[in-house]
Enzyme design. Sequence first.
Site, PDB file in Angstrom:
ATOM      1  CG  HIS A 254       6.564  13.049  -9.590  1.00  0.00           C
ATOM      2  ND1 HIS A 254       6.836  12.164  -8.580  1.00  0.00           N
ATOM      3  CD2 HIS A 254       5.496  12.563 -10.243  1.00  0.00           C
ATOM      4  CE1 HIS A 254       5.969  11.165  -8.642  1.00  0.00           C
ATOM      5  NE2 HIS A 254       5.149  11.383  -9.643  1.00  0.00           N
TER       6      HIS A 254
ATOM      7  NE  ARG B 161       3.827  13.267  -6.706  1.00  0.00           N
ATOM      8  CZ  ARG B 161       4.331  12.191  -6.089  1.00  0.00           C
ATOM      9  NH1 ARG B 161       3.636  11.069  -6.057  1.00  0.00           N
ATOM     10  NH2 ARG B 161       5.509  12.224  -5.537  1.00  0.00           N
TER      11      ARG B 161
ATOM     12  CD  GLU C 195      -0.938   9.430  -5.887  1.00  0.00           C
ATOM     13  OE1 GLU C 195      -0.868  10.322  -6.762  1.00  0.00           O
ATOM     14  OE2 GLU C 195      -0.063   8.575  -5.739  1.00  0.00           O
TER      15      GLU C 195
ATOM     16  CD  GLU D 187       3.340   8.401 -10.319  1.00  0.00           C
ATOM     17  OE1 GLU D 187       2.764   7.309 -10.106  1.00  0.00           O
ATOM     18  OE2 GLU D 187       3.974   9.014  -9.445  1.00  0.00           O
TER      19      GLU D 187
ATOM     20  CG  ASP E 194       1.120  10.497  -3.331  1.00  0.00           C
ATOM     21  OD1 ASP E 194       0.302  10.126  -2.455  1.00  0.00           O
ATOM     22  OD2 ASP E 194       1.870   9.707  -3.943  1.00  0.00           O
TER      23      ASP E 194
ATOM     24  CG  ASP F  71       8.586   1.873  -7.307  1.00  0.00           C
ATOM     25  OD1 ASP F  71       8.553   3.108  -7.219  1.00  0.00           O
ATOM     26  OD2 ASP F  71       7.628   1.141  -7.004  1.00  0.00           O
TER      27      ASP F  71
ATOM     28  CD  GLU G 201       1.154   4.806  -4.802  1.00  0.00           C
ATOM     29  OE1 GLU G 201       1.074   5.718  -5.631  1.00  0.00           O
ATOM     30  OE2 GLU G 201       2.023   4.746  -3.921  1.00  0.00           O
TER      31      GLU G 201
ATOM     32  CE1 TYR H  72       6.116   9.106  -2.017  1.00  0.00           C
ATOM     33  CE2 TYR H  72       4.624  10.971  -2.274  1.00  0.00           C
ATOM     34  CZ  TYR H  72       5.250   9.856  -2.792  1.00  0.00           C
ATOM     35  OH  TYR H  72       5.032   9.505  -4.085  1.00  0.00           O
TER      36      TYR H  72
ATOM     37  CD1 TRP I  70       7.841   6.910   4.327  1.00  0.00           C
ATOM     38  CD2 TRP I  70       7.266   5.620   2.573  1.00  0.00           C
ATOM     39  NE1 TRP I  70       8.467   7.418   3.215  1.00  0.00           N
ATOM     40  CE2 TRP I  70       8.135   6.646   2.129  1.00  0.00           C
ATOM     41  CE3 TRP I  70       6.768   4.707   1.656  1.00  0.00           C
ATOM     42  CZ2 TRP I  70       8.510   6.792   0.797  1.00  0.00           C
ATOM     43  CZ3 TRP I  70       7.154   4.826   0.330  1.00  0.00           C
ATOM     44  CH2 TRP I  70       8.022   5.855  -0.097  1.00  0.00           C
TER      45      TRP I  70
ATOM     46  CG  ASN J 277      10.564   0.013  -4.385  1.00  0.00           C
ATOM     47  OD1 ASN J 277      11.695  -0.464  -4.339  1.00  0.00           O
ATOM     48  ND2 ASN J 277      10.318   1.308  -4.271  1.00  0.00           N
TER      49      ASN J 277
ATOM     50  CG  HIS K  52       3.100   8.179   0.101  1.00  0.00           C
ATOM     51  ND1 HIS K  52       3.808   7.256   0.829  1.00  0.00           N
ATOM     52  CD2 HIS K  52       3.288   7.841  -1.187  1.00  0.00           C
ATOM     53  CE1 HIS K  52       4.406   6.410   0.003  1.00  0.00           C
ATOM     54  NE2 HIS K  52       4.102   6.738  -1.226  1.00  0.00           N
TER      55      HIS K  52
ATOM     56  NE  ARG L  21      -2.180   7.723  -8.890  1.00  0.00           N
ATOM     57  CZ  ARG L  21      -1.074   7.147  -8.441  1.00  0.00           C
ATOM     58  NH1 ARG L  21      -1.082   6.465  -7.300  1.00  0.00           N
ATOM     59  NH2 ARG L  21       0.039   7.235  -9.102  1.00  0.00           N
TER      60      ARG L  21
ATOM     61  CG  HIS M 259       2.036   3.560  -8.997  1.00  0.00           C
ATOM     62  ND1 HIS M 259       2.497   2.443  -8.331  1.00  0.00           N
ATOM     63  CD2 HIS M 259       2.802   4.589  -8.590  1.00  0.00           C
ATOM     64  CE1 HIS M 259       3.502   2.792  -7.545  1.00  0.00           C
ATOM     65  NE2 HIS M 259       3.705   4.091  -7.672  1.00  0.00           N
TER      66      HIS M 259
HETATM   67  C1  GCO Z   1       3.633   7.514  -6.525  1.00  0.00           C
HETATM   68  C2  GCO Z   1       3.979   6.612  -5.393  1.00  0.00           C
HETATM   69  C3  GCO Z   1       5.395   6.209  -5.300  1.00  0.00           C
HETATM   70  C4  GCO Z   1       5.567   5.144  -4.213  1.00  0.00           C
HETATM   71  C5  GCO Z   1       6.561   4.120  -4.666  1.00  0.00           C
HETATM   72  C6  GCO Z   1       6.774   3.048  -3.645  1.00  0.00           C
HETATM   73  O1  GCO Z   1       2.587   8.106  -6.439  1.00  0.00           O
HETATM   74  O2  GCO Z   1       4.392   7.573  -7.465  1.00  0.00           O
HETATM   75  O3  GCO Z   1       3.394   7.027  -4.202  1.00  0.00           O
HETATM   76  O4  GCO Z   1       6.248   7.301  -5.117  1.00  0.00           O
HETATM   77  O5  GCO Z   1       5.971   5.698  -3.022  1.00  0.00           O
HETATM   78  O6  GCO Z   1       6.119   3.593  -5.875  1.00  0.00           O
HETATM   79  O7  GCO Z   1       7.549   2.027  -4.160  1.00  0.00           O
HETATM   80 MG    MG Z   2       1.435   7.730  -4.753  1.00  0.00          MG
END
Ligand code: GCO
Ligand code: MG
Length: 401
Positions: A122, A147, A235, A338, A209, A315, A261, A159, A401, A37, A211, A282, A311
């Site tokens: 989600h 989630r 996560e 996921e 998550d 994307d 991920e 996020y 991020w 991505n 993040h 993951r 993961h």
């Molecule tokens: C998740 C991930 C995604 C990522 C994304 C970035 O747990 O699914 O954190 O949301 O942010 O795959 O490209």
């Molecule tokens: Mg994630």
Amino acid sequence: MRITEARVIVTCPGRNFVTLKIVTDEGVTGVGDATLNSRELAVAAYLTEHVVPLLIGRDPARIEDTWQYLYRGAYWRRGPVTMSAIAAVDTALWDIKGKVAGLPVYQLLGGRSRSGVTVYGHANASSIESVLAEISSYVDRGYQAIRVQTGIPGLESTYGVSAGAHYEPADAALPTENVWSTAHYLDHVPRVFARVREEFGPTLRLLHDVHHRLTPIEAARLGRSLEPYALTWIEDPVPAELQEGFRLIRQHTTTPLAVGEVFNTIWDCQELITSQLIDYIRTTVVHAGGITHLRRIFDLAALYHVRSGSHGATDLSPVCMAAALHVDLAIPNFGLQEYMRHTPATDEVFPHSYWFEDGYLHPGEEPGLGVDIDEEQAARHPYRPASLPVNRLQDGTMHNW
Ligand code: GCO
Ligand code: MG
């Protein structure tokens, strides 16, 4: 059998995907996902310029040898671009092997270890009250694990909270900027889960998550504050370049930890696994070197009571999802998968045999992976530049991020 052609297909049915299609002299073909991505064209060029010429004339049956050839042969090892390219080749070769054998890939990996692949969906919304309705809609559809992400009072965006039905963070050609406050976040998240448990009781599996936004001691505090709500995992509590950092989190909380991920190889999680610093790994097919390398990671994890939690964001293309499901079905230490449904346009470009029912995904019984790319459909959706956001603290400092 020999490889005669390998096509790199870039398509954007709402979001960008890179797919490798390997063609053999006997007409059998295989597909592999190569989507990274926000850096898609780097992998497409890596494949086209540096990998495809090496594949022509090779025996597609030699999966392990081809993996080693591309990994050792590059001299510059690892990294997301290299490993996504290797993953695409590896996945396509497993697809071909399955078709040649007349068996779904999970059979080649040792056969079924369970009846279906438990997935988590989600639920996300701007407020606590509105996320409860989202969770209900997942429960109604049979999901056993959910989630939960919400907006944070005092922050304009964060996020994991989507504007539309399909979450897509790569939302602009150039990165948009988010603003982050750890204090606001740490104050809010336990309130979310307190309310969710009050509403849905103690047994629904809940995940969250982070993040990569905290430091180890902040993550330890979060984990501790969430203990009464018995999450299945938090996560990516911290960025994991410092595998040691998880030791500190671990010392302070029994909330299970999941990470991986953005990992590309077994070396990214060796310490995390062998020191039992995490509970779920993951990594997934496309970003961790394909089925061959992912299996290696999960086998190491099995020795240390670490389960898989691959993961599966949107994307990662349906090709990756199909491949992941075969691995998930076969390994002994599967944890969760996921599942963030793709858009109808994406499903049209990637016809697939996997299906969802009562909280489980099933890869289907077609020989190979049971997924393909419709190249005519794909050609109707040309590449569009799209970037992931960046994140700054309130004083302007760059953050994760
Ligand atoms: C998740 C991930 C995604 C990522 C994304 C970035 O747990 O699914 O954190 O949301 O942010 O795959 O490209
Ligand atoms: Mg994630």
